[in-house]
Design a protein around this motif. Structure first.
Motif, PDB file in Angstrom:
ATOM      1  N   THR A   1       0.834  -1.203   0.000  1.00  0.00           N
ATOM      2  CA  THR A   1       0.000   0.000   0.000  1.00  0.00           C
ATOM      3  C   THR A   1       0.870   1.256   0.000  1.00  0.00           C
ATOM      4  OG1 THR A   1      -1.656  -1.194   1.304  1.00  0.00           O
ATOM      5  CG2 THR A   1      -1.901   1.198   1.141  1.00  0.00           C
TER       6      THR A   1
ATOM      7  N   VAL B   1      -3.535   7.527  -0.212  1.00  0.00           N
ATOM      8  CA  VAL B   1      -3.323   6.088  -0.103  1.00  0.00           C
ATOM      9  C   VAL B   1      -3.738   5.432  -1.418  1.00  0.00           C
ATOM     10  CG1 VAL B   1      -3.895   3.979   1.141  1.00  0.00           C
ATOM     11  CG2 VAL B   1      -3.794   6.152   2.374  1.00  0.00           C
TER      12      VAL B   1
ATOM     13  N   SER C   1      -4.286   1.825  -3.602  1.00  0.00           N
ATOM     14  CA  SER C   1      -4.589   0.419  -3.351  1.00  0.00           C
ATOM     15  C   SER C   1      -5.042  -0.248  -4.643  1.00  0.00           C
ATOM     16  CB  SER C   1      -5.672   0.281  -2.277  1.00  0.00           C
ATOM     17  OG  SER C   1      -6.896   0.840  -2.729  1.00  0.00           O
TER      18      SER C   1
ATOM     19  N   GLU D   1      -2.479  -5.535  -7.997  1.00  0.00           N
ATOM     20  CA  GLU D   1      -1.964  -5.914  -6.679  1.00  0.00           C
ATOM     21  C   GLU D   1      -0.684  -6.727  -6.820  1.00  0.00           C
ATOM     22  OE1 GLU D   1      -3.810  -7.773  -2.614  1.00  0.00           O
ATOM     23  OE2 GLU D   1      -3.898  -9.016  -4.429  1.00  0.00           O
TER      24      GLU D   1
END
Length: 276
Positions: free
Chosen positions: A120, A256, A258, A266
């Motif tokens: 993250t 942030v 993500s 990811e």
């Protein structure tokens, strides 16, 4: 009187975005000499005299009432951010501007940014888009902030003028517009910040894209969305981002990034973390 000059430019830019038909006015006949709404058309929509509006746009009005500003904002169909910006420009005496002091990130917030996770990227953005704190994955994603002098840790300067960083963002127009929007709002909050003025001058001088967008008086806050990256290590991917404003300091926010669990993005973040 920097506020008054900015007020006129902001109002003209907002007028230029709207045509008479869009706001329910007849298109008129013949060639229009101005782009967008005329001053008299806006005055009609706002329910104020043309003379008063002209004086306001030229910076020749004294105190402007909330009702007048509300009417102008409604006539121009301003967003919430643009409405706030209009108030700051039109009523500078109520801002009680103070010389900005160096920003400090609370230890707890710095600890949070560090601890949000190995997959993250997160950083704290301050006034002028200065990078105040970051975690390791944010450095791997964008640039090695620790290797830069504090004066060089500025996201606007990096994404617009640093070739290595600017290549990370394929959506160049969006990056420029967002940078202008953030810095315009910052200027409204801190009109006497010499470092902000110097930054804007530098960006206008060295980035034609920024200079062009700056003249449009775009204002916006960072909120949430999707950002595309083209990273030299892991290639192209998209990340979601959220902007979390500090409850005690609206000039600090945590960004942030993500990716959905199990997604290719990811996997690329984890690969980036592994290779950093």
């Amino acid at each position: 009187m920097p506020h008054r000059a900015d007020l006129g430019g902001f109002l003209k830019s907002c007028r230029a975005r709207l045509g008479p038909v869009e706001v329910g006015l007849p298109p008129g006949s013949g060639q229009r000499r101005v782009v967008g709404l005329r001053r008299e058309e806006l005055a009609l929509l706002a329910g104020i005299s043309v003379d008063y509006y002209v004086r306001l746009e030229q910076g020749r009005c004294g105190s402007v009432s909330e009702s007048v500003l509300d009417a102008i904002a409604a006539a121009l169909r301003l967003t919430e951010d643009e409405r706030d910006h209009l108030y700051r420009l039109a009523r500078p005496g109520q801002l009680r501007p103070r010389p900005p002091v160096p920003q400090q990130v609370r230890p707890g917030l710095r600890q949070l940014v560090t601890a949000v996770g190995a997959a993250t990227p997160a950083f704290v953005l301050g006034r002028r888009m200065d990078i105040l704190a970051w975690n390791e994955l944010a450095s791997a994603l964008i640039t090695d902030f620790a290797a830069l002098a504090p004066s060089e840790r500025n996201l606007a300067r990096l994404v617009l003028l640093d070739d290595k960083v600017s290549r990370l963002y394929p959506d160049r127009e969006l990056v420029v517009r967002n940078s202008v929007g953030f810095l315009r709002l910052d200027l409204g909050r801190h009109p006497d910040d010499p470092r902000l003025a110097a930054l804007v001058d530098d960006l206008c001088q060295h980035s034609p894209e920024f200079r062009e967008q700056w003249q449009l008086h775009t204002v916006s806050r960072k909120r949430y969305g999707v950002k595309r990256f083209d990273h030299p290590v892991v290639g192209q991917f998209e990340l979601d981002y959220e902007s979390l404003y500090h409850p005690d300091d609206q000039d600090q926010l945590v960004i942030v990034y993500s990716a959905p669990p199990g997604s290719a993005a990811e996997a690329k973040l984890r690969e980036l973390a592994r290779r950093h």
